[in-house]
Design an enzyme around this catalytic site. Structure first.
Site, PDB file in Angstrom:
ATOM      1  N   LYS A 195       7.056  45.051  75.179  1.00 36.74           N
ATOM      2  CA  LYS A 195       5.936  45.825  74.439  1.00 36.74           C
ATOM      3  C   LYS A 195       6.065  45.140  72.813  1.00 36.74           C
ATOM      4  O   LYS A 195       7.070  45.184  72.223  1.00 36.74           O
ATOM      5  CB  LYS A 195       6.180  47.458  74.560  1.00 36.74           C
ATOM      6  CG  LYS A 195       5.079  48.238  74.085  1.00 36.74           C
ATOM      7  CD  LYS A 195       5.470  49.693  74.366  1.00 36.74           C
ATOM      8  CE  LYS A 195       4.259  50.344  73.902  1.00 36.74           C
ATOM      9  NZ  LYS A 195       4.360  52.068  74.280  1.00 36.74           N
ATOM     10  N   SER A 197       0.182  53.929  76.179  1.00 38.03           N
ATOM     11  CA  SER A 197       0.095  52.689  75.101  1.00 38.03           C
ATOM     12  C   SER A 197       0.674  51.688  75.755  1.00 38.03           C
ATOM     13  O   SER A 197       0.595  50.537  75.195  1.00 38.03           O
ATOM     14  CB  SER A 197       0.659  53.159  73.991  1.00 38.03           C
ATOM     15  OG  SER A 197       2.345  53.573  73.988  1.00 38.03           O
ATOM     16  N   SER A 241       3.246  57.309  77.954  1.00 38.23           N
ATOM     17  CA  SER A 241       2.700  56.013  77.693  1.00 38.23           C
ATOM     18  C   SER A 241       3.467  55.043  78.782  1.00 38.23           C
ATOM     19  O   SER A 241       3.425  53.745  78.633  1.00 38.23           O
ATOM     20  CB  SER A 241       2.936  55.437  76.432  1.00 38.23           C
ATOM     21  OG  SER A 241       2.153  56.175  75.550  1.00 38.23           O
TER      22      SER A 241
END
Length: 427
Positions: A77, A146, A170
């Site tokens: 990420k 996210s 997320s």
């Protein structure tokens, strides 16, 4: 039937790599071929360096087995620092940012033999701005956020696992929308060094994969606990079916999956009962939102002061909300959250895990945003382990599932029972 290398689960690929029946370079080339084929549709990646990654794979193939993740490509990420790829935190403010060192979790994976395939797309500072990533099952829909790119990359067979973070929902939300397994462990058990903070009492590192045993393999490295590779469970799990006080927001497809799960698991031998709903727990959703806003306002104070024009309106609204919360009010909210958790902790005297919605239903259209984090907020506030289990479909053919919730610190037990549940729901 020929093996499609990029579709191997992390555990399947790891076993072949450990036996030298598959090379790291072969697996990585298959993953990059899939990325080349699908990236223009999915947009999962923020940064890639194919040549550098292949060079590392070839070096691994010439040396000794490094560890349990030897030769496995993974996505990182873009909230996590990497020494050899840029890290933007999903913001134009950091478009040219190149960290000098890896985040601790990236270093742990590399030490165990894994290969960074690239950086996956995150929303702006892991908050709410709609990302470029699309749902790999149908690009008209959102992958969630996210950890958008991480979930989408795993779901689309671009990599066998990927790292993510959760501050509200997320990990569980994109895992649900994309139809993969997503794991948010107990707060604080995985190091956050080298990861851009959003809310220091909530931010939790986790991972995505396609099976619960895959998650156990990766988590064993991230949590430095080899026992997580052993998820055998032979008992009769006590499962609490928890509708939550937000049940009115749940869509028919999730209600159907919830009822199906209760029936299938009871017939499989589990002890399945409903959980009593404490009425004062409704306030916990807002409590988590307030804590997140207050802490984000502090974490992003410099960016707000110097680069406000490069921040989205919704992020600025979040920071404004946080600025309106006093220090005293913030401390009282944390105290109240602790008191509420102590009461909830008693549920785990009666139940081994709770089974509850991860999201309201199928993924919404991409133009509508990344979806509502409603059903993840309380569990993140409580810091308990959560594992999303996909097993059904909604009316548009998109994935539906539920999340298993465990007691704080019971990550091994939660994953073991999660694997037991998932196996029976996907037969």
């Amino acid at each position: 039937m020929a093996i499609v290398l990029n579709q191997l689960s992390a555990l399947e690929a790891a076993r072949l790599l450990q036996r030298r029946e598959l090379t790291a370079a072969q697996l990585l080339r298959a993953c990059f071929a899939r990325i080349e084929q699908r990236e223009d549709t999915v947009h999962a990646w923020a940064a890639l360096d194919k040549d550098a990654a292949l060079a590392q794979a070839e070096a691994l193939d010439k040396g000794a087995i490094r560890g349990p993740l030897h030769g496995l490509p993974f996505g990182v990420k873009d909230l996590m620092d990497t020494s050899d790829l840029p890290t933007t935190y999903g913001s134009s403010i950091y478009k040219d940012h190149q960290p000098e060192a890896d985040a601790a979790v990236v270093a742990l994976c590399r030490e165990a033999g894994a290969l960074v395939a690239g950086k996956t797309v995150t929303t702006e500072f892991a908050t709410y701005k709609t990302p470029v990533t699309r749902n790999p099952i149908d690009p008209a829909y959102t992958p969630g956020g996210s950890s958008s790119g991480s979930a989408a990359a795993v779901a689309d067979f671009m990599v066998p696992f990927a790292l993510g973070t959760q501050t509200a929902a997320s990990i569980v939300r994109p895992a649900s929308y994309c139809g993969v397994v997503g794991f948010k462990p107990t707060f604080g058990v995985i190091p956050r060094d080298g990861i851009k903070p959003v809310a220091t009492s909530l931010d939790t590192v986790g991972c995505f994969a396609r099976t619960v045993p895959d998650i156990g393999l990766v988590a064993s490295v991230l949590m430095r606990n080899p026992e997580l590779q052993k998820l055998d469970y032979s008992g009769k799990p006590r499962i609490g079916m928890y509708r939550t006080l937000q049940w009115r927001h749940v869509m028919p497809e999730t209600k159907e999956a919830y009822a199906q799960a209760a029936d299938v698991l009871a017939r499989a031998g589990a002890i399945v009962r409903d959980v009593e709903l404490p009425s004062d727990y409704c306030s916990l959703v807002q409590l988590q939102s307030d804590v997140m806003a207050y802490e984000a306002c502090h974490a992003l104070a410099r960016e707000r002061k110097e680069y406000e024009g490069q921040m989205s309106p919704r992020l600025l609204d979040l920071l404004d909300a946080g600025a309106g919360i006093s220090d005293e009010d913030y401390r009282s909210k944390l105290t109240l959250a602790g008191e509420r958790y102590e009461r909830a902790d008693g549920w785990f005297e009666e139940f081994d895990v709770l089974l509850t919605p991860s999201v309201a239903g199928e993924a919404p259209l991409a133009d509508l945003g990344t979806g509502d984090p409603l059903f993840g907020r309380v569990w993140t506030l409580f810091g308990v382990p959560c594992v999303h289990l996909p097993f059904a479909q909604g009316p548009h053919g998109l994935p539906v599932g539920l999340q298993a919730i465990g007691r704080r610190g019971d990550d091994h037990k939660t994953l073991s029972i999660g694997a037991w549940i998932h196996e029976r729901l996907t037969r």
